[in-house]
Design an enzyme around this catalytic site. Sequence first.
Site, PDB file in Angstrom:
ATOM      1  N   CYS A  86      26.276  13.932  -6.111  1.00  0.00           N
ATOM      2  CA  CYS A  86      26.686  15.082  -6.889  1.00  0.00           C
ATOM      3  C   CYS A  86      25.535  15.592  -7.727  1.00  0.00           C
ATOM      4  CB  CYS A  86      27.874  14.720  -7.775  1.00  0.00           C
ATOM      5  SG  CYS A  86      29.348  14.374  -6.820  1.00  0.00           S
ATOM      6  N   ASP A 124      24.685  31.024  25.551  1.00  0.00           N
ATOM      7  CA  ASP A 124      23.683  32.058  25.323  1.00  0.00           C
ATOM      8  C   ASP A 124      22.344  31.531  25.818  1.00  0.00           C
ATOM      9  OD1 ASP A 124      22.544  34.464  24.086  1.00  0.00           O
ATOM     10  OD2 ASP A 124      21.649  33.040  22.682  1.00  0.00           O
ATOM     11  N   ASP A 143      23.339  30.775  18.910  1.00  0.00           N
ATOM     12  CA  ASP A 143      22.604  30.450  17.688  1.00  0.00           C
ATOM     13  C   ASP A 143      22.188  31.664  16.876  1.00  0.00           C
ATOM     14  OD1 ASP A 143      20.594  31.500  19.325  1.00  0.00           O
ATOM     15  OD2 ASP A 143      19.070  30.228  18.382  1.00  0.00           O
ATOM     16  N   ASP A 193      25.374  36.500  18.279  1.00  0.00           N
ATOM     17  CA  ASP A 193      26.348  35.630  18.937  1.00  0.00           C
ATOM     18  C   ASP A 193      27.626  35.468  18.113  1.00  0.00           C
ATOM     19  OD1 ASP A 193      24.525  35.086  21.009  1.00  0.00           O
ATOM     20  OD2 ASP A 193      23.578  33.496  19.827  1.00  0.00           O
TER      21      ASP A 193
END
Length: 856
Positions: A86, A518, A717, A721
């Site tokens: 955190c 792709d 990517d 796309d």
Amino acid sequence: MGDTTNSPTPATTVLHVGGQLRASSHGVLTAGLRHRPGVLAVEANPVAQTATVTYDPTRTSVADLRAWVRDCGYHCSGRSVPGHLCDPMSEPRAHRRVGGSDSDPSAHPHSAAPHADEAPIAPDSRSEHPSTPAPRSEHAPHAHPERTRGDADTVVRSRAQDSGTHHGGHDHASMSMDSMARDMRNRFLVALVFSTLVMLWSPMATHMLGLHLPVPFGMRADIWMLLLSLPVIFYSSTIFFTGAVRALKAHTLDMMVLVSVGIGTGWLYSLYITLTGGGEVFYEAATMLATFVLLGHWFEMRARSGAGDAVTSLLDLSPPKAVVLRDGEEVEVPTAEVAVGDVLLVRPGSKIAVDGTVLDGSSEVDESMVTGESLPVRKEPGSAVIGATINTTGSLRVEATKVGSDTALAQIVELVQQAQGSKAPGQRLADRAAFWLTLVALLGSVTTLVVWLLLGASVSKALLFAITVVVVTCPDALGLATPTAIMVGTGLGAKRGVLFKNATALEDAARIDVVVLDKTGTLTKGKPEVTDVVAAHGVDTDRVLALAAAVELESEHPLAQAIVEYAKNHDVHVLSAKEFQNVPGRGAVATVDGQRVLVGNRGLLDHEHVDLGELATQRDTLAAAGHTAVLVAVDGTAAAVIALADAPRPTSADAVSALHELGVGVVMLTGDNRATAERIAADLGIDTVIADVLPADKADRVAELQRSGKKVAMVGDGVNDAPALARADLGIAIGAGTDVAIQTADVVLMRSDPFTVSTALRIGRGTVRKERQNLFWAVGYNGIALPIAAGVFAPWGLTMRPEIAAMAMSGSSLIVALNALHLKRLSLPTAPTSERGEGVRHREPSLDGSVGGTAD
């Protein structure tokens, strides 16, 4: 014009919720939170001891959520992320979005933490009983407006205290899973000892074993058994009674209600008989029932804890300490105290504490624990590094760019936890079925009691059948069937660099018929590489390459950089150029080693009145094959053609083959011309090519495949796309892609390796297979056990006592949990080559057009 107020973007957080003993606990928590102000959705996960809550940050906060969870009788220390992951430096950000955009709040692993106040909050130092609400002042929104580095230790200690401290036998809600398992074991051992003693003086022992033990102190046997049963009822069984009270207060029914009814009815009836003068009692049935249920709880908890091993191992990756350079001196500090801009010294063999950028030094970094990449990755000044990865060879100085909950590791953990806490359609159906099965168990128990009494059976016999029905019909196995498999499946994916955003994506992965890939950046590397150097007759290839590289060294064009890189990788000495002149849209001209050299396209040579001669045919052949042809002329004479193309990734052919092994069709989608696309498809073994597609039309092509009845996964990517990823039944984003693609997708591949697409589908199929097996077992078990428990086959001597029903019920739940854990042994092949480990691939010049293609 009136003011326009944008609706706030929902935030999503994963809370640690301790004390969820059974699969049915989720109903109590969901019922207790879903009507609270600002709460939009709740998905409790008893297997992981978490709850994923989507809420309106303008109406509530994590501090409020924590208080409401505790009002339901459970313990909550805040976000289910360890303290050292955190960010103690963060300030509350009430409107910070999880996904970084206006879309789904569970967007992607590069999303930011919704709130600083979602960091773990220290529990009360006092032991807190589950039924005692915490003071409201402790949970005021934004109670910690500022955090300093000094707070970090408090955060870490509070989380450690919450997850590892046993607060006493009756404070079950404040325990971790391990603590709950230990407490369950202790309760079982107490119940085992005293229920065994009760059995020794029971009528069953007298009739079946022939035991006639004298009763101590001259008491009646039933009074002695009553005294022996008290520790079982008032210590070992209290978790069932308190759980039942929680469920009823939340207006829901769960397993705790059924077990409490079974134990309580048998014991209270026996108590009544004892107090009214004696008779046939069921102390042995009530105590043995509690014993066997506790035994099943204990074994099941130990099995369930293994389902979260993946997240636990991810959490353990982050190093507790980091070496920071401050004022020129090395200072070792807790990782939670590292701030953006700090410079870290990372020695060989040490873990990199946070995400950052290399300032100085070079080394190989093992990223396998985060990305799944098997071979070390070269890092140099300017390279990005990921927190929790291991520096293997040289020393590095790294500037921290992301710390705390913004690191890749923390966001991966959050994404995995959200996926594990989400519910697939099958789970929602199972949850509804479990609720109604609980109601059926209660109604069936009453019906069984009435029917046997009407048939003339004694009250004790009818009551035994009724109690057995209640116990044997407990729907815990049904409730565990899906979430345990989901947890193991998502964890298995995380270890392999495959991040499923939700349980629905995991199930969808199992149903895919066609994968659309792709081309550029997915099947190919997305950058040009030299594939062929064809010199004119009588011209030395190395000499002309050296001249061309000298000119291109002065240019920043991607094609120029590819030529220079090719020359260096082939040990060609790069010369120096003078009088460099860039010719926009055509190429460049320079003087190299006293010779005037032209490097560019056909337009440049035509402008300089240079005839291609014999190279014209070679140039046309390469261009027709989809290559980009760069021409070189020396002193007014055509000297060579250099062919460049976007080369396939080393694992692309293996990726296609792996998908074919699964019986999945493969489609390549590209904006390239058909000749180039078909040549690459033939080289990789792809079934179907869809070429000449504009970016805006990619989603339409995916829709066409869906209309033909196919379940389609889209892998991409780039920004162009994103619509296709959203339109597909399953959107898969390659990890090196843009944030838009990652945000839109359902699955994120941490590595830019298409081979992991088949890994995602295999994990999906394996998970769904385990879900179906578990559901079949859970439903089949109840279908067989219920009529036996109700005494339907009693005339033929086939009956079941409550304690045997408890064994059967607990065994059923244990089988479901163990079967889901077996998913960890799922066979997942690895790619035979590694793109990063292989480095630059070189091919001898050829004209067969076997490699490459132009960019989309």
